[in-house]
Design an enzyme around this catalytic site. Structure first.
Site, PDB file in Angstrom:
ATOM      1  CB  CYS A 380      55.513 -18.066 135.387  1.00 27.50           C
ATOM      2  SG  CYS A 380      55.019 -18.227 137.127  1.00 27.50           S
ATOM      3  CG  HIS A 514      58.627 -14.323 136.039  1.00 31.73           C
ATOM      4  ND1 HIS A 514      57.582 -13.999 135.206  1.00 31.73           N
ATOM      5  CD2 HIS A 514      58.089 -15.017 137.083  1.00 31.73           C
ATOM      6  CE1 HIS A 514      56.446 -14.449 135.722  1.00 31.73           C
ATOM      7  NE2 HIS A 514      56.729 -15.081 136.857  1.00 31.73           N
ATOM      8  CD  GLU A 516      59.385 -12.079 132.610  1.00 31.40           C
ATOM      9  OE1 GLU A 516      58.307 -12.050 133.228  1.00 31.40           O
ATOM     10  OE2 GLU A 516      59.955 -13.149 132.299  1.00 31.40           O
TER      11      GLU A 516
END
EC number: 6.3.4.2
Length: 542
Positions: A380, A514, A516
């Site tokens: 990001c 993102h 994750e």
């Protein structure tokens, strides 16, 4: 018909209700049951989207674009089930819903009160949409006795009577502190916590007792006697080395058996825990170690990067290595040379963030990784800073900056004013509200065939979760690509850059999304698995 497990907490906060709920969900899933987890948050914010990450921790984003509590990340990681916006509610959201209904006249002129209107809103949230599940696990945020949590406690008390007999179980998580001067664990805090819960009309069926050492049998019997629960329902929850040991530890102590027994489900299906055993084995017996530097701006509270930390460890699980994290405040690199901090690390990760503070330090970190050929993962904001670094130092755009920091002569990164979600055009202005106005949730991206990132995914079509207002300016794409930076992924309409990479670098990838948020211990995200693999190779060179 769904059965409900309500998890409350007592004595102190931060005991791990979210982990307990997630672990119980994983254990019930391992027996073949369909499980849903939901979080009830007592704070007055409508959602955590505008809360400071140094106060609240990470904002976890769901596929459908909800900004939710970080515990939903635990739920997803432990169960593999993607959460939705209907799995988290706050007092602020409840009151907003009620006020909107009152203004529309939905209450037909009635006096709107906490009971029944607020409690009914909570009960409706808990019970709606559960027809496809065997178990619904509801975690109530905060601690018994908190004034903010009172309406939630009253609502789950009422649900104990509203639901069919035998379909609601209450689990109370408490702390049993060890007093060094006395040389013993103390039961009194748990006794008082349970008494306070009972005073609210809730009688726990199971006590899950946190402790840093074995609880003697005599103390368990004491808790059973004074807290009015069966001796077998006093479950010790001992500290463990890592959170992925928790499902196996709670199973060993009999938590899932006791929950099923409380529902009258005996004999219960046997659990299949071989995957969890393999994960725990890989964590306990790594074949190597890598050091990853996280150059961030919220490093004072690690919970601000909770999913990121876990995803890196998932990458370690995939590669059978231990991942050691070096936390570096990005502002340090605005005053000092990054080399002494980064020379010995095996990978550099620059995570998401907001605002100008620390941005130049992140740019310096990206330059160090590019020039020294150290694996770099920009997520990001970390991708945006890598692009600004390339513009300044490779594309001869010295004034390259982001409009997030103020007026820019060369707006290499700028505010998104329009983007497409589904078939609808989304719009926002710089003067609009902050809450819920970002590009949020799952969006598709098209990866360029033959790039490193498409090889990592094994596909050119992906879907990932986003949370950002600013985007790399497509007008600079040609100038940057002429200097060696490849825009390896774009939005399907070709307007928004999604991923970047350097083909001549061992591993330098930036992503606007993102990843994750979609990583699981049983299914590590391919980008994190590949990043840790590259760091493992780097560890052989340093």
């Amino acid at each position: 018909m769904a059965r409900y497990v309500f998890i409350t907490g007592g004595v102190v906060s931060s005991l791990g209700k979210g982990i307990a709920a997630a672990a119980l969900g994983a254990l019930l899933q391992a027996r073949g049951y369909r499980v849903r987890l939901r979080k009830l948050d007592p704070y007055l914010n409508v959602d955590p989207g505008t809360m400071s990450p140094t106060q609240h921790g990470e904002v976890f984003v769901t596929d459908d674009g909800a900004e939710t509590d970080l515990d939903l990340g635990h739920y997803e990681r432990f169960t593999g089930r993607s959460a939705t916006r209907t799995d988290n509610i706050t007092t602020g959201r409840i009151y907003k819903n009620i006020i909107d209904k009152e203004r529309r006249g939905d209450y037909l002129g009635a006096t709107v009160q906490v009971i029944p209107h607020v409690t009914n809103e909570i009960k409706d949230f808990v019970t709606e949409g559960n027809q496809d599940y065997d178990f619904v696990i509801c975690e109530i945020g905060g601690t018994v006795g908190d004034i903010e949590a009172m309406p939630f406690m009253e609502a789950i008390r009422q649900l104990g009577n509203d639901l069919p007999r035998g379909t609601a179980v209450y689990v109370h998580l408490t702390l049993m502190p060890y007093i060094p001067a006395a040389g013993e664990l103390k039961t009194k805090p748990t006794q008082h916590s349970v008494k306070e819960l009972q005073a609210l009309g809730i009688h726990p069926d199971i006590l899950l007792v946190r402790a840093d050492r074995e609880i003697p049998e005599a103390e368990r019997r004491k808790l059973s006697l004074f807290c009015n629960v069966r001796p077998s329902a006093v479950i010790q929850a001992l500290d463990v080395a890592n959170i992925y040991d928790v499902p196996m530890a709670y199973h060993k102590e009999g938590l899932d058996d006791e929950v099923l027994a409380a529902f009258g489900i005996e004999p219960a299906p046997k659990p299949r825990l071989d995957q969890w055993e393999e994960v725990c084995n890989r964590i306990r017996t790594p074949e190597g170690e890598v050091t990853i530097a996280i150059v961030g701006k919220y490093t004072g509270l690690k919970d601000a990067y909770k999913s990121l930390i876990e995803a890196l460890h998932h990458g370690g699980i995939a590669n059978r290595v231990k991942v050691k994290l070096e936390w570096i405040e990005s502002e340090v690199f605005e005053k000092e040379d990054p080399a002494p901090y980064l020379e010995k690390v095996h990978g550099i990760l620059v995570p998401g963030g907001f605002g100008e503070r620390g941005s130049e330090g992140k740019i310096h970190a990206a330059r160090f990784a590019r020039e020294r050929k150290v694996p770099y993962f920009g997520i990001c904001f970390g991708m945006q800073m890598a692009v600004i670094e390339a513009a300044r130092n490779l594309a001869d755009v010295p004034d390259a900056s982001s409009t997030e920091f103020g007026p820019a002569k060369e707006p290499v990164v700028g505010l998104m004013t329009e983007w497409v979600k589904g078939n609808e055009l989304q719009k926002r202005t710089a003067a609009g509200d902050l809450g819920g106005t970002m590009r949020l949730g799952a969006y598709k991206a098209a990866l360029k065939k033959g790039t490193k990132i498409s090889d990592i995914y094994g596909s050119t079509d992906i879907s990932e979760r986003h949370r950002h207002r600013y985007e790399v300016n497509i007008d600079y794409k040609d100038r940057l690509e002429s200097c060696g930076l490849v825009f390896s992924g774009m939005s399907p309409d070709g307007v928004l850059p999604e991923t970047i990479e350097y083909p001549d670098h061992p591993w330098f990838i930036g992503v606007q999304y993102h990843p994750e948020l979609k990583s699981r211990p049983l299914d590590p995200h391919p980008l994190f698995a590949s990043f840790i693999e590259a760091a493992t190779e780097q560890s052989r060179l340093v």
